[in-house]
Design a protein around this motif. Structure first.
Motif, PDB file in Angstrom:
ATOM      1  N   GLY A  27       0.896  -1.270   0.043  1.00  0.00           N
ATOM      2  CA  GLY A  27      -0.032   0.038   0.012  1.00  0.00           C
ATOM      3  C   GLY A  27       0.759   1.279   0.074  1.00  0.00           C
ATOM      4  O   GLY A  27       0.569   2.290  -0.729  1.00  0.00           O
ATOM      5  N   PHE A  28       1.902   1.363   0.739  1.00  0.00           N
ATOM      6  CA  PHE A  28       2.681   2.384   0.933  1.00  0.00           C
ATOM      7  C   PHE A  28       3.405   2.586  -0.352  1.00  0.00           C
ATOM      8  O   PHE A  28       3.512   3.671  -1.050  1.00  0.00           O
ATOM      9  CB  PHE A  28       3.746   2.227   2.009  1.00  0.00           C
ATOM     10  N   LEU A  29       3.783   1.509  -1.061  1.00  0.00           N
ATOM     11  CA  LEU A  29       4.685   1.734  -2.527  1.00  0.00           C
ATOM     12  C   LEU A  29       3.508   2.194  -3.455  1.00  0.00           C
ATOM     13  O   LEU A  29       4.056   3.130  -4.322  1.00  0.00           O
ATOM     14  CB  LEU A  29       5.210   0.408  -2.809  1.00  0.00           C
ATOM     15  N   ASP A  30       2.485   1.670  -3.417  1.00  0.00           N
ATOM     16  CA  ASP A  30       1.542   1.964  -4.385  1.00  0.00           C
ATOM     17  C   ASP A  30       1.158   3.234  -4.331  1.00  0.00           C
ATOM     18  O   ASP A  30       1.089   4.126  -5.381  1.00  0.00           O
ATOM     19  CB  ASP A  30       0.245   0.999  -4.456  1.00  0.00           C
ATOM     20  N   GLU A  31       0.849   3.784  -3.214  1.00  0.00           N
ATOM     21  CA  GLU A  31       0.366   5.287  -2.951  1.00  0.00           C
ATOM     22  C   GLU A  31       1.702   6.195  -3.486  1.00  0.00           C
ATOM     23  O   GLU A  31       1.279   7.211  -4.126  1.00  0.00           O
ATOM     24  CB  GLU A  31       0.417   5.496  -1.536  1.00  0.00           C
ATOM     25  N   ARG A  32       3.033   6.030  -3.144  1.00  0.00           N
ATOM     26  CA  ARG A  32       4.028   6.621  -3.759  1.00  0.00           C
ATOM     27  C   ARG A  32       4.226   6.700  -5.336  1.00  0.00           C
ATOM     28  O   ARG A  32       4.292   7.661  -6.043  1.00  0.00           O
ATOM     29  CB  ARG A  32       5.275   6.049  -2.911  1.00  0.00           C
ATOM     30  N   ALA A  33       3.999   5.584  -5.709  1.00  0.00           N
ATOM     31  CA  ALA A  33       4.264   5.339  -7.159  1.00  0.00           C
ATOM     32  C   ALA A  33       3.148   6.025  -7.890  1.00  0.00           C
ATOM     33  O   ALA A  33       3.347   6.534  -8.982  1.00  0.00           O
ATOM     34  CB  ALA A  33       4.075   4.065  -7.622  1.00  0.00           C
ATOM     35  N   ARG A  34       1.601   6.066  -7.223  1.00  0.00           N
ATOM     36  CA  ARG A  34       0.615   6.748  -8.009  1.00  0.00           C
ATOM     37  C   ARG A  34       0.688   8.201  -7.822  1.00  0.00           C
ATOM     38  O   ARG A  34       0.422   9.077  -8.737  1.00  0.00           O
ATOM     39  CB  ARG A  34      -0.649   6.547  -7.157  1.00  0.00           C
ATOM     40  N   GLN A  35       1.371   8.636  -6.737  1.00  0.00           N
ATOM     41  CA  GLN A  35       2.039  10.176  -6.761  1.00  0.00           C
ATOM     42  C   GLN A  35       3.066  10.556  -7.770  1.00  0.00           C
ATOM     43  O   GLN A  35       2.816  11.694  -8.329  1.00  0.00           O
ATOM     44  CB  GLN A  35       2.282  10.419  -5.246  1.00  0.00           C
ATOM     45  N   ALA A  36       3.826   9.668  -7.984  1.00  0.00           N
ATOM     46  CA  ALA A  36       4.860  10.105  -8.918  1.00  0.00           C
ATOM     47  C   ALA A  36       4.476  10.028 -10.274  1.00  0.00           C
ATOM     48  O   ALA A  36       4.846  10.731 -11.094  1.00  0.00           O
ATOM     49  CB  ALA A  36       6.015   8.859  -8.838  1.00  0.00           C
ATOM     50  N   GLN A  41       3.067  13.372 -14.925  1.00  0.00           N
ATOM     51  CA  GLN A  41       2.216  13.875 -15.860  1.00  0.00           C
ATOM     52  C   GLN A  41       1.947  15.200 -15.909  1.00  0.00           C
ATOM     53  O   GLN A  41       1.848  15.970 -16.889  1.00  0.00           O
ATOM     54  CB  GLN A  41       0.749  13.150 -15.746  1.00  0.00           C
ATOM     55  N   ALA A  42       2.183  16.055 -14.762  1.00  0.00           N
ATOM     56  CA  ALA A  42       1.884  17.377 -14.501  1.00  0.00           C
ATOM     57  C   ALA A  42       3.336  18.134 -14.852  1.00  0.00           C
ATOM     58  O   ALA A  42       3.182  19.393 -15.339  1.00  0.00           O
ATOM     59  CB  ALA A  42       1.634  17.708 -13.131  1.00  0.00           C
ATOM     60  N   GLY A  73      -1.061   5.348 -16.259  1.00  0.00           N
ATOM     61  CA  GLY A  73      -1.472   6.377 -16.166  1.00  0.00           C
ATOM     62  C   GLY A  73      -2.808   6.756 -16.597  1.00  0.00           C
ATOM     63  O   GLY A  73      -3.477   7.528 -15.996  1.00  0.00           O
ATOM     64  N   ASP A  74      -3.197   6.588 -17.833  1.00  0.00           N
ATOM     65  CA  ASP A  74      -4.372   6.921 -18.530  1.00  0.00           C
ATOM     66  C   ASP A  74      -4.975   5.795 -19.156  1.00  0.00           C
ATOM     67  O   ASP A  74      -4.908   5.627 -20.471  1.00  0.00           O
ATOM     68  CB  ASP A  74      -4.492   8.239 -19.082  1.00  0.00           C
ATOM     69  N   GLY A 116      16.504  15.804 -23.782  1.00  0.00           N
ATOM     70  CA  GLY A 116      16.782  16.617 -22.540  1.00  0.00           C
ATOM     71  C   GLY A 116      15.409  16.717 -22.124  1.00  0.00           C
ATOM     72  O   GLY A 116      15.162  17.512 -21.028  1.00  0.00           O
ATOM     73  N   TYR A 117      14.332  16.135 -22.443  1.00  0.00           N
ATOM     74  CA  TYR A 117      13.125  16.216 -22.056  1.00  0.00           C
ATOM     75  C   TYR A 117      12.682  15.412 -20.831  1.00  0.00           C
ATOM     76  O   TYR A 117      13.244  14.367 -20.831  1.00  0.00           O
ATOM     77  CB  TYR A 117      11.885  16.280 -23.052  1.00  0.00           C
ATOM     78  N   ASP A 118      11.815  15.749 -20.052  1.00  0.00           N
ATOM     79  CA  ASP A 118      11.703  14.959 -18.785  1.00  0.00           C
ATOM     80  C   ASP A 118      10.422  14.180 -18.984  1.00  0.00           C
ATOM     81  O   ASP A 118       9.161  14.405 -18.966  1.00  0.00           O
ATOM     82  CB  ASP A 118      11.089  16.202 -17.700  1.00  0.00           C
ATOM     83  N   VAL A 119      10.718  12.895 -19.369  1.00  0.00           N
ATOM     84  CA  VAL A 119       9.837  11.933 -19.736  1.00  0.00           C
ATOM     85  C   VAL A 119       9.375  10.803 -18.403  1.00  0.00           C
ATOM     86  O   VAL A 119       8.193  10.732 -17.785  1.00  0.00           O
ATOM     87  CB  VAL A 119      10.463  10.732 -20.463  1.00  0.00           C
ATOM     88  N   ILE A 120      10.359  10.695 -17.669  1.00  0.00           N
ATOM     89  CA  ILE A 120      10.132   9.975 -16.246  1.00  0.00           C
ATOM     90  C   ILE A 120      11.252  10.523 -15.086  1.00  0.00           C
ATOM     91  O   ILE A 120      11.192   9.726 -13.949  1.00  0.00           O
ATOM     92  CB  ILE A 120      10.328   8.333 -16.286  1.00  0.00           C
TER      93      ILE A 120
END
Length: 135
Positions: A27-36, A41-42, A73-74, A116-120
């Motif tokens: 649950g902890f890992l899933d929550e952090r990954a979902r936030q990531a 995406q933002a 993500g989507d 140089g773009y931020d993909v991940i």
């Protein structure tokens, strides 16, 4: 000198405790990954023509060598290639240990990143801090 000492105590409580922490860790890992994913995406800084690259950001949470959670993500993006590509990428990864496997499966993700773009990158930095920051 080597001597093997056999445990003669009942350690069933210890086994139950170890099994009981799995949902907490996952649950902890899933929550952090979902936030990531949301943060990535933002914060992505490339021109988003098709939304495939941004929609393909996803992860797998592993626990003790087994996949426990997966999120792309989507999943409702009109072009299913984004989720399909990331699912394929995540399926092929070694899931040894406990942790998060994070990626973007679009075939051009590494090309965009190499420019140089931020993909991940934002997600990787966030996860490194969120999972390793000692308070």
């Amino acid at each position: 000198i080597l001597h093997y000492m056999k445990i003669e105590k009942d350690i069933a409580d210890l086994d139950a405790f170890i099994k009981g922490i799995e949902p907490e860790v996952v649950g902890f890992l899933d929550e952090r990954a979902r936030q990531a994913v949301a943060l990535q995406q933002a914060k992505s800084d490339y021109q988003n023509h098709t939304w495939n690259l941004r929609s393909a950001v996803g992860y797998v949470v592993t626990y003790n060598g087994k996949e426990k959670k997966r999120f792309i993500g989507d999943q409702n993006h009109p072009d299913p290639r984004a989720a399909e590509a990331t699912n394929k990428l995540l399926n092929e990864e070694n899931k040894t240990g406990t942790g998060i496997i994070f990626g973007d499966g679009m075939f051009y993700a590494s090309f965009v990143s190499s420019k140089g773009y931020d993909v991940i990158d934002t997600a990787e930095l966030y996860l490194a801090k969120a999972l390793n920051d000692k308070k």
